[in-house]
Write an enzyme that holds these catalytic residues in place. Structure first.
Site, PDB file in Angstrom:
ATOM      1  CG  ASP A 185      -1.789   1.209   1.338  1.00 47.20           C
ATOM      2  OD1 ASP A 185      -2.747   1.266   0.461  1.00 47.20           O
ATOM      3  OD2 ASP A 185      -1.386   2.039   2.192  1.00 47.20           O
ATOM      4  CD  GLU A 269      -2.642   2.278  -5.022  1.00 50.20           C
ATOM      5  OE1 GLU A 269      -3.161   3.231  -5.374  1.00 50.20           O
ATOM      6  OE2 GLU A 269      -2.543   1.939  -3.814  1.00 50.20           O
ATOM      7  CG  ASP A 348      -0.953   3.431   5.562  1.00 47.63           C
ATOM      8  OD1 ASP A 348      -2.248   3.714   5.206  1.00 47.63           O
ATOM      9  OD2 ASP A 348       0.013   4.301   5.627  1.00 47.63           O
TER      10      ASP A 348
END
Ligand SMILES: [Zn+2]
Length: 373
Positions: A185, A269, A348
């Site tokens: 992340d 991501e 996170d």
């Protein structure tokens, strides 16, 4: 798979003069081709094609001594660059956007010369770069070139010259791996957090460079406009920016390399989705660019090491509980995730665990061969 390597050139005064002159001729060629397109369009509503301009250049070479000193393929590459700018312009008009007309390039907006084929006008052998009409330049080969060199670009950054070689590394297979998978992340508080809870701190290079940058910027504003001293001061500011850029790139390489060495599958991501979400806050937008670059570096490192890189949809990863799947709403300032199920960890860290879970839901158990990307 392609990978680019960038190296500093150790030029002597003579070579620097030749390279500067070459860059200037390319810039003039670009602008003259742009002028031709503009005039013809305004007068006759005719779009001048690349092939026509290439043919014109061939003729002009016999009378223009500056043009004669350009490598033909690299001159074509410059004309193709303009062609691409026009193609983009027309594509955006078609898409009902409002693009700007391709612009004339000022000296501070034109930095590179492309050579589309290695061996044609330019050749890198060991740490020696042979450039047609310039001679042999020593290269700071801080890491070895891998694969087959395809294209070569000469680049001027402020007043230093670099060579960028783009190499073909062939097909790289993703091997089944015994190393653990990881989800990452990227954030504001730390540079990144892994699903194992490891936090990579934000680098300090920009912060460290700021006092120096401010001092040099102040010095610019004290100098008289248009003067020689002001130009010198501007150059000093540009050099600090270039140093920060280089440090950032080096940092990205190091962090990516560490992840690729430790893990068999890396989940992050998806960049496309992140871009779509949009973001109006400037500070965030700037760090988004840095993250985007980092994720691209990570992907290319993973690919060349045969490590699977899996992109997942990041939406909701920070709100979802990685223990039970429940949605636990938190404001951006709330840095801790704690859920009724007993799951309690850094926000996170929780998001990174969700990224990994989404990846594994797609690829199946670890060690199974999965596609890259
Ligand atoms: Zn929970």
């Amino acid at each position: 798979m392609r990978r680019a390597y960038k190296y500093r050139l150790f030029t002597n005064a003579n070579q620097e003069r030749e390279l500067d002159a070459m860059l200037e001729t390319h810039r003039r060629l670009y602008n003259s081709c742009l002028a031709q397109r503009k005039e013809r369009y305004e007068a006759e509503k005719v779009t001048v094609k690349y092939t026509e301009q290439s043919a014109r250049f061939k003729v002009e070479r016999s009378t223009n001594p500056y043009y004669a000193r350009l490598n033909f393929s690299s001159a074509q590459a410059t004309m193709r660059r303009l062609d691409k700018a026009f193609a983009n312009f027309f594509r955006r008009i078609k898409a009902k956007e409002t693009p700007g007309y391709p612009r004339f390039k000022a000296r501070d907006r034109f930095h590179s010369i492309e050579f589309p084929a290695h061996g044609n006008g330019i050749r890198l052998t060991g740490n020696r770069l042979r450039v047609q009409h310039v001679g042999t330049i020593r290269v700071k080969l801080h890491r070895p070139v891998e694969g087959t060199i395809k294209t070569v670009t000469l680049k001027r950054e402020v007043d230093r010259w670099y060579v960028v070689v783009s190499c073909d590394l062939g097909d790289v297979q993703v091997e089944p791996s015994n190393k653990p998978p990881v989800g990452i992340d990227v954030g504001i508080e730390s540079f990144l957090t892994t699903s194992e809870g490891v936090q990579e701190p934000n680098p300090r290079y920009l912060k460290n460079a700021l006092p120096d940058l401010r001092r040099k910027q102040r010095s610019v504003s004290r100098k008289q406009k248009g003067g020689k001293n002001r130009r010198k001061a501007v150059k000093k500011v540009a050099r600090v920016h270039a140093r920060v850029r280089n440090l950032r790139r080096e940092h990205h390489h190091q962090v990516a390399l560490r992840l690729v060495r430790r893990h068999g599958v890396i989940a992050a991501e998806s960049l496309n989705i992140r871009g779509m979400l949009g973001n109006r806050r400037l500070a965030r937008a700037i760090s988004d660019v840095a993250w985007g670059n980092f994720l691209l570096t990570l992907r290319s490192k993973a690919e060349s090491a045969g490590v699977a890189f899996v992109e997942v949809d990041p939406r909701g990863t920070s709100q979802e509980c990685s223990g039970c799947g429940r949605v636990v709403r938190k404001a951006l300032g709330q840095r801790w995730h704690s859920c009724e199920c007993g799951c309690s960890l850094h926000r996170d860290h929780n998001a990174a665990r969700n990224v990994l879970a989404r990846c594994l839901a797609r690829t199946g158990p670890v060690g199974v061969k999965v596609g890259v990307g």
